[in-house]
Design an enzyme around this catalytic site. Sequence first.
Site, PDB file in Angstrom:
ATOM      1  N   ILE A  50       0.828  -1.199   0.000  1.00  0.00           N
ATOM      2  CA  ILE A  50       0.000   0.000   0.000  1.00  0.00           C
ATOM      3  C   ILE A  50       0.866   1.254   0.000  1.00  0.00           C
ATOM      4  CG2 ILE A  50      -0.192   0.190   2.540  1.00  0.00           C
ATOM      5  CD1 ILE A  50      -3.221   0.878   2.042  1.00  0.00           C
ATOM      6  N   CYS A  51       0.373   2.313  -0.659  1.00  0.00           N
ATOM      7  CA  CYS A  51       1.054   3.617  -0.638  1.00  0.00           C
ATOM      8  C   CYS A  51      -0.008   4.689  -0.437  1.00  0.00           C
ATOM      9  CB  CYS A  51       1.870   3.833  -1.912  1.00  0.00           C
ATOM     10  SG  CYS A  51       0.893   3.947  -3.424  1.00  0.00           S
ATOM     11  N   GLY A  52       0.148   5.824  -1.071  1.00  0.00           N
ATOM     12  CA  GLY A  52      -0.835   6.881  -0.920  1.00  0.00           C
ATOM     13  C   GLY A  52      -2.034   6.704  -1.824  1.00  0.00           C
ATOM     14  N   MET A 110      -3.702   4.523   0.944  1.00  0.00           N
ATOM     15  CA  MET A 110      -4.145   5.042   2.241  1.00  0.00           C
ATOM     16  C   MET A 110      -5.212   6.126   2.092  1.00  0.00           C
ATOM     17  SD  MET A 110      -2.848   3.299   4.683  1.00  0.00           S
ATOM     18  CE  MET A 110      -3.303   4.360   6.060  1.00  0.00           C
TER      19      MET A 110
END
Length: 462
Positions: A420-422, A449
């Site tokens: 997961i990232c932004g 996120m």
Amino acid sequence: MTVILEQILRRDIGCAAYLVGSEAAGEAAVVDPRIDMVDEIVALAERDGLRIRYIVETHNHADHVSGHHQLAARTGATIAVHEDAGVAYPHLALRDGDELALGEVRLRVIHTPGHRPEHIVLAVIDTSRGDEPWAVLTGDSLFIGDVARPDLAIDGREGADALFDSLHQRLLQLPEGTLVYPGHVSGSLCGRVSNRMTGTTIGFERRFNPALTIDARPAFVEYMNESLPERPPNMARIVELNRSAEPLELRDPAPLDAEAVRRLLDQGARVLDVRSTADFGQEHIPGAIGVPLDGSQFQNRVGLVVPTDVPLVLVADDEAMARRAATMLSVIGLTTIAGYLAGGIAAWRAAGEPLDQIPSMTVQELGAALGRDGAAPQVVDVREAGEWHSGHIPNAVHIPFYRVDERAGEIDPARPVAVICGSGQRSMLAASLLKARGIEDVHNVEGGMTAWHAAGLPTTTD
């Protein structure tokens, strides 16, 4: 009489160059041209009837390859750079206080070490109105809401110490109304600049720029060495390319059929797939690195994760996309492109070659999976440290995307992994690196996120 000051922007990595001169005299200088700006700059000069007399480099750039060689060859202009730059090409060596005359316009050299020892800024003076500068081209010293990072050429503390003097004893001595035009806007790794504005004033920056409100030298030095962006490994190579007497040639990538690509892979080449995150996840060549060309920070992310010493094969939607990618990679000094897969991923599939995929999952699916005993995936958060500390999924592992390759051994290959990232771009890039390392059960989290927060799912700052 009319003074000409035109800004040429490339938002990909936040670069700004300038065409400045006198309409009456028909003379101009170009400041900090990037290699992919040359055609545009020549066209601008021709449009305004200007002869380009000087090409000024504020310093040896570390984030992009300059176009001074190409522009000089096209225009006959003299390249000018500070005497401490140590360049191998013919040039006019500049010193503090020197002036370049362009009709009624004067460009006054102000030596401002800190970002690099040879760094200069140029005060723009219209002598028909007076001897006081009305604008300053600040290169990589003063940005909008930020100042330059001090750690690219020398020790960060030594660089910050020199930068403190350059800012307070030189730049902030200019009149408050002096217009400021920086060499970078948002997107650059040469500072922490996040502002997309393209101009400001000395007075405004003195009042509101966080770095300039620190009056004590020790506190400034500490501040300037905190939370700096990661240094891409190709920065030293870019500096040497910019010092070199030999110009870098922009070349279109060669078309390669599937058989030729297979031979290159067997010899150690890597695949850089520049298609969209969705298309890459659906199918790609095994071992490929996925960095979307039309995503944010393409060049910076490639520079952080792609080897600079192995041949690269590009996979794109079509020839135009491959050519555009090759140009953008040349800007960051990545010159090992062996070619591109002609016909794209469809040609690879038609040749009967193997394909791989990285499935996606929604944040709701991830939340449900984390609640299952014994089968919960490992969550790998690949954002920057500041993003991580602002809130992350409980029990997630933090590994910035540019550290995933070297830290893949910290991940259990026997368990499923959710990256997961932004928003989902960096996580797909990181997932591709994990797949290339042999970790098979990898999922990319759609929306990252941002979607996790929007869904009201739990976070922690522990």
